[in-house]
Design an enzyme around this catalytic site. Structure first.
Site, PDB file in Angstrom:
ATOM      1  N   GLY A  63       0.826  -1.207   0.000  1.00 33.65           N
ATOM      2  CA  GLY A  63       0.000   0.000   0.000  1.00 33.65           C
ATOM      3  C   GLY A  63       0.853   1.246   0.000  1.00 33.65           C
ATOM      4  N   GLY A  64       0.449   2.196   0.851  1.00 32.48           N
ATOM      5  CA  GLY A  64       1.168   3.463   0.920  1.00 32.48           C
ATOM      6  C   GLY A  64       2.637   3.295   1.252  1.00 32.48           C
TER       7      GLY A  64
ATOM      8  N   GLY B 212      21.669  10.299 -32.231  1.00 35.01           N
ATOM      9  CA  GLY B 212      21.182  10.990 -31.038  1.00 35.01           C
ATOM     10  C   GLY B 212      21.829  10.454 -29.776  1.00 35.01           C
ATOM     11  CB  ALA B 213      22.796   7.044 -28.753  1.00 33.45           C
TER      12      ALA B 213
HETATM   13  C1  HXC Z   1      -3.929  -2.865  10.226  1.00 34.70           C
HETATM   14  C2  HXC Z   1      -2.751  -4.763   9.743  1.00 34.70           C
HETATM   15  C3  HXC Z   1      -2.458  -4.266   8.434  1.00 34.70           C
HETATM   16  C4  HXC Z   1      -2.970  -2.982   8.088  1.00 34.70           C
HETATM   17  C5  HXC Z   1      -1.559  -6.193   8.648  1.00 34.70           C
HETATM   18  N1  HXC Z   1      -2.179  -5.959   9.815  1.00 34.70           N
HETATM   19  N2  HXC Z   1      -1.727  -5.191   7.803  1.00 34.70           N
HETATM   20  N3  HXC Z   1      -3.476  -4.073  10.615  1.00 34.70           N
HETATM   21  N4  HXC Z   1      -3.702  -2.325   9.016  1.00 34.70           N
HETATM   22  N5  HXC Z   1      -2.733  -2.432   6.907  1.00 34.70           N
HETATM   23  C6  HXC Z   1      -2.238  -6.808  10.984  1.00 34.70           C
HETATM   24  C7  HXC Z   1      -3.092  -8.055  10.751  1.00 34.70           C
HETATM   25  O1  HXC Z   1      -4.448  -7.775  10.961  1.00 34.70           O
HETATM   26  C8  HXC Z   1      -2.523  -8.977  11.787  1.00 34.70           C
HETATM   27  O2  HXC Z   1      -3.044  -8.616  13.043  1.00 34.70           O
HETATM   28  C9  HXC Z   1      -1.059  -8.630  11.829  1.00 34.70           C
HETATM   29  O3  HXC Z   1      -0.953  -7.328  11.265  1.00 34.70           O
HETATM   30  C10 HXC Z   1      -0.226  -9.560  10.980  1.00 34.70           C
HETATM   31  O4  HXC Z   1      -0.817  -9.662   9.692  1.00 34.70           O
HETATM   32  P1  HXC Z   1      -0.965 -11.054   8.914  1.00 34.70           P
HETATM   33  O5  HXC Z   1      -1.805 -10.810   7.722  1.00 34.70           O
HETATM   34  O6  HXC Z   1      -1.410 -12.120   9.873  1.00 34.70           O
HETATM   35  O7  HXC Z   1       0.546 -11.327   8.573  1.00 34.70           O
HETATM   36  P2  HXC Z   1       1.168 -11.945   7.251  1.00 34.70           P
HETATM   37  O8  HXC Z   1       0.443 -13.216   6.882  1.00 34.70           O
HETATM   38  O9  HXC Z   1       2.643 -12.008   7.507  1.00 34.70           O
HETATM   39  O10 HXC Z   1       0.879 -10.894   6.073  1.00 34.70           O
HETATM   40  C11 HXC Z   1       1.434  -9.602   6.110  1.00 34.70           C
HETATM   41  C12 HXC Z   1       0.801  -8.747   4.998  1.00 34.70           C
HETATM   42  C13 HXC Z   1      -0.748  -8.792   5.119  1.00 34.70           C
HETATM   43  C14 HXC Z   1       1.213  -9.295   3.612  1.00 34.70           C
HETATM   44  C15 HXC Z   1       1.345  -7.340   5.151  1.00 34.70           C
HETATM   45  O11 HXC Z   1      -1.104  -8.466   6.458  1.00 34.70           O
HETATM   46  C16 HXC Z   1      -1.456  -7.848   4.210  1.00 34.70           C
HETATM   47  O12 HXC Z   1      -1.651  -8.153   3.013  1.00 34.70           O
HETATM   48  N6  HXC Z   1      -1.875  -6.700   4.742  1.00 34.70           N
HETATM   49  C17 HXC Z   1      -2.619  -5.714   3.965  1.00 34.70           C
HETATM   50  C18 HXC Z   1      -1.790  -5.168   2.825  1.00 34.70           C
HETATM   51  C19 HXC Z   1      -2.496  -4.074   2.068  1.00 34.70           C
HETATM   52  O13 HXC Z   1      -3.238  -4.312   1.106  1.00 34.70           O
HETATM   53  N7  HXC Z   1      -2.287  -2.853   2.537  1.00 34.70           N
HETATM   54  C20 HXC Z   1      -2.851  -1.705   1.902  1.00 34.70           C
HETATM   55  C21 HXC Z   1      -3.383  -0.811   2.991  1.00 34.70           C
HETATM   56  S1  HXC Z   1      -4.131   0.565   2.206  1.00 34.70           S
HETATM   57  P3  HXC Z   1      -3.374  -9.684  14.203  1.00 34.70           P
HETATM   58  O14 HXC Z   1      -3.998  -8.868  15.275  1.00 34.70           O
HETATM   59  O15 HXC Z   1      -4.284 -10.694  13.584  1.00 34.70           O
HETATM   60  O16 HXC Z   1      -2.035 -10.255  14.579  1.00 34.70           O
HETATM   61  C22 HXC Z   1      -2.898   1.668   1.993  1.00 34.70           C
HETATM   62  C23 HXC Z   1      -3.332   2.856   1.184  1.00 34.70           C
HETATM   63  C24 HXC Z   1      -2.407   3.998   1.298  1.00 34.70           C
HETATM   64  O17 HXC Z   1      -1.809   1.535   2.410  1.00 34.70           O
HETATM   65  C25 HXC Z   1      -2.171   4.636  -0.045  1.00 34.70           C
HETATM   66  C26 HXC Z   1      -1.272   5.833   0.044  1.00 34.70           C
HETATM   67  C27 HXC Z   1      -0.664   6.182  -1.282  1.00 34.70           C
END
Ligand code: HXC
Length: 503
Positions: free
Chosen positions: A167-168, A398-399
């Site tokens: 994400g971000g 050009g290169a």
């Molecule tokens: C809150 C989060 C989180 C998030 C992970 N966690 N990502 N909590 N916000 N973005 C938490 C999970 O709920 C979990 O909590 C713990 O972290 C571990 O995550 P897991 O998924 O169990 O771990 P893992 O299997 O190792 O996977 C890690 C991961 C996955 C690949 C990062 O968590 C994931 O895909 N997260 C989301 C990625 C994503 O799409 N992010 C985009 C966000 S939007 P618990 O309590 O269960 O331990 C964004 C937009 C901004 O960023 C744009 C700006 C330009």
């Protein structure tokens, strides 16, 4: 606080605070943020700032997940004795996700690096914006990006991605000068689950944004490493070439003899025969000092840091072993960013030229070779550091202009005997210039090509009109380049020149 334990955070949300105070430090996993920071910095040098910071968010159970430091370790220390600022996201606290407090600590760290004139290194391992914090998390990213941009071109900014960077999270590395990925790292704007939900595409994280993707296909990763420690060591190596700030000199180390003393040995005479330009680089720069960046992306242009007589330089070289060393849109962007980075941080440019032109065809034209090629042209033309070129065999069209010619401001252009500088290669030129003559007398083609070669392409012609400053023997290349670099070294003092805009 130095290397002392941070058991609360390390044993935080993911590991369970029930570890208590006895033995918690020993159980700390090596991929926890504090452990990474300690391994990166000089022993005992880390001073954490903001370790008690917690988020203010409520709702979705977040009020029960307040962990000191809010999922990021941030502060200052030394690396090889040089001050450096560092932050590391902690995968064991809410997935390393970024909320308001977490973002504040990162932006603060970057701001302090800028004020202090020191590099900043970010260790990324994060699930992106902390979903429960909503717009506060998004604004947090905004604050981090703003800090990255404010520091751009002023102090070196390195990102070491050691886990998820989702994400971000991806845009801070992209705004920094250089990104290093470990084999366990992934970078993507939207993760596999979201991709599946939105587009139906079924793709795993590594295929979507693993090191292979960013090392070879997107160029978003400059360096790849097998594991955490190798990635952190690479970050240290990169910093060893760079000044702590744009207005400071780069470190100087003891000179080392080049790996061999005949840069021309592996270069075939036939201008179309391939060879690996890195053999030439090895005969010119200090032995073992060349650190190639984006090695597997846009391989027709080689870029990297090196040292000559112990002083840092940036090397840019056409690579005849790949696509005959042509320039194309992607290689131009690769070169442009590197030239701008070197210019921002005061590294002289050593340019090895062996280029048959820009790659022709609709794919390139439609892919924006005009707009994207202009980036390299602009980067070289505007560069204020000492910049010298050495034409090894040929520079066409050009290169020729774009690859740091005299006409766009190179301080000097050296060339080897036999080098050809021209608008087109002899065959293409003869077919165009002597078209009518060849229609009547096709048997004269070889003769007319030879005439064009001698009258228009020969390095002597270019030297005669000043496009080439001096013709030198291949075995004199290092000494000639060193002589120029010494003579050009002590120009006016440098300050901030420009930012390092992502290309
Ligand atoms: C809150 C989060 C989180 C998030 C992970 N966690 N990502 N909590 N916000 N973005 C938490 C999970 O709920 C979990 O909590 C713990 O972290 C571990 O995550 P897991 O998924 O169990 O771990 P893992 O299997 O190792 O996977 C890690 C991961 C996955 C690949 C990062 O968590 C994931 O895909 N997260 C989301 C990625 C994503 O799409 N992010 C985009 C966000 S939007 P618990 O309590 O269960 O331990 C964004 C937009 C901004 O960023 C744009 C700006 C330009």
């Amino acid at each position: 606080m130095a290397t002392a334990a941070v058991p609360d955070r390390e044993a935080g949300a993911g590991l369970g605070a029930e570890l208590g105070d006895v033995g918690a430090e020993d159980l700390r996993p090596p991929d926890a943020a504090a452990s990474r920071v300690e391994r990166f910095l000089d022993d005992g040098s880390f001073l954490e700032l903001g370790s008690a910071r917690v988020h203010r968010a409520t709702g979705f159970g977040l009020e029960r997940k307040r962990v000191p430091g809010d999922g990021v370790v941030a502060g200052t220390g030394t690396l090889d004795g040089r001050p450096v600022h560092v932050f590391a996201q902690d995968r064991y606290v809410l997935g390393g996700s970024l909320g308001e407090a977490h973002a504040d600590r990162i932006a603060d760290t970057i701001g302090r690096a800028l004020r202090g004139g020191t590099p900043v290194v970010g260790i990324n391992d994060s699930g992106g914006a902390r979903i429960q914090e909503g717009v506060a998390a998004l604004d947090g990213y905004g604050a981090v990006f703003r800090a990255n941009v404010a520091a751009s071109g002023r102090v070196p900014q390195l990102s070491v991605v050691l886990g998820a960077c989702a994400g971000g999270a991806v845009y801070s590395p992209a705004l920094m000068d250089l990104t290093i990925m470990s084999d366990a790292a992934t970078m993507f704007l939207t993760g596999p689950r979201v991709v599946r939900a939105v587009t139906g595409e079924d793709v795993d994280a590594r295929t979507l944004g693993g090191p292979e993707v960013h090392g070879a296909r997107t160029g978003s990763a400059h360096l790849l490493a097998p594991d955490d420690d190798a990635a952190l060591a690479l970050a240290g190596r990169v910093l060893s070439y760079l000044p702590s700030a744009a207005w400071l000199p780069a470190p100087v180390v003891d000179p080392v003899a080049p790996a061999h003393d005949d840069p021309g040995a592996s270069v075939p005479r036939d201008p179309r025969a391939p060879y690996d330009v890195r053999d030439v680089i090895a005969g010119v720069v200090d032995g073992g000092s060349f650190l190639e960046l984006q090695e597997r992306w846009a391989r027709n242009l080689v870029v990297g840091f090196a040292r000559m007589e112990g002083r840092s330089v940036g090397v840019i070289a056409n690579q005849p072993a790949w696509l005959a060393g042509v320039l194309d849109a992607t290689a131009s962007e690769k070169g442009a960013r590197f030239v701008r980075m070197c210019d921002a941080f005061g590294l002289p440019l050593v340019v090895l030229v062996d280029v048959p032109g820009f790659l022709p065809g609709s794919e390139q034209e439609h892919g924006g070779v005009i707009r994207r090629g202009a980036k390299l042209l602009h980067a070289f033309t505007s560069a204020t550091v000492p910049r010298v070129s050495l034409v090894l065999r040929k520079a066409y069209g050009g290169a020729y202009i774009v690859m740091n010619s005299r006409s766009i401001g190179a301080d000097a252009v050296l060339a080897w005997p036999g080098a050809e500088l021209a608008v087109l290669g002899a065959e293409g030129a003869a077919d165009l210039v002597f078209r009518r003559e060849l229609e009547r007398h096709p048997e004269r083609r070889d003769e007319l090509m030879t005439r064009y070669r001698e009258d228009a392409m020969d390095v002597g012609v270019a030297a005669g009109r000043g496009s080439v400053s001096e013709i030198i023997a291949p075995e004199d290349s290092r000494e000639a380049l060193l002589g120029l670099l010494r003579a050009l070294r002590d120009g006016a003092p440098r300050g901030f020149v420009h930012d390092n805009l992502p290309q």
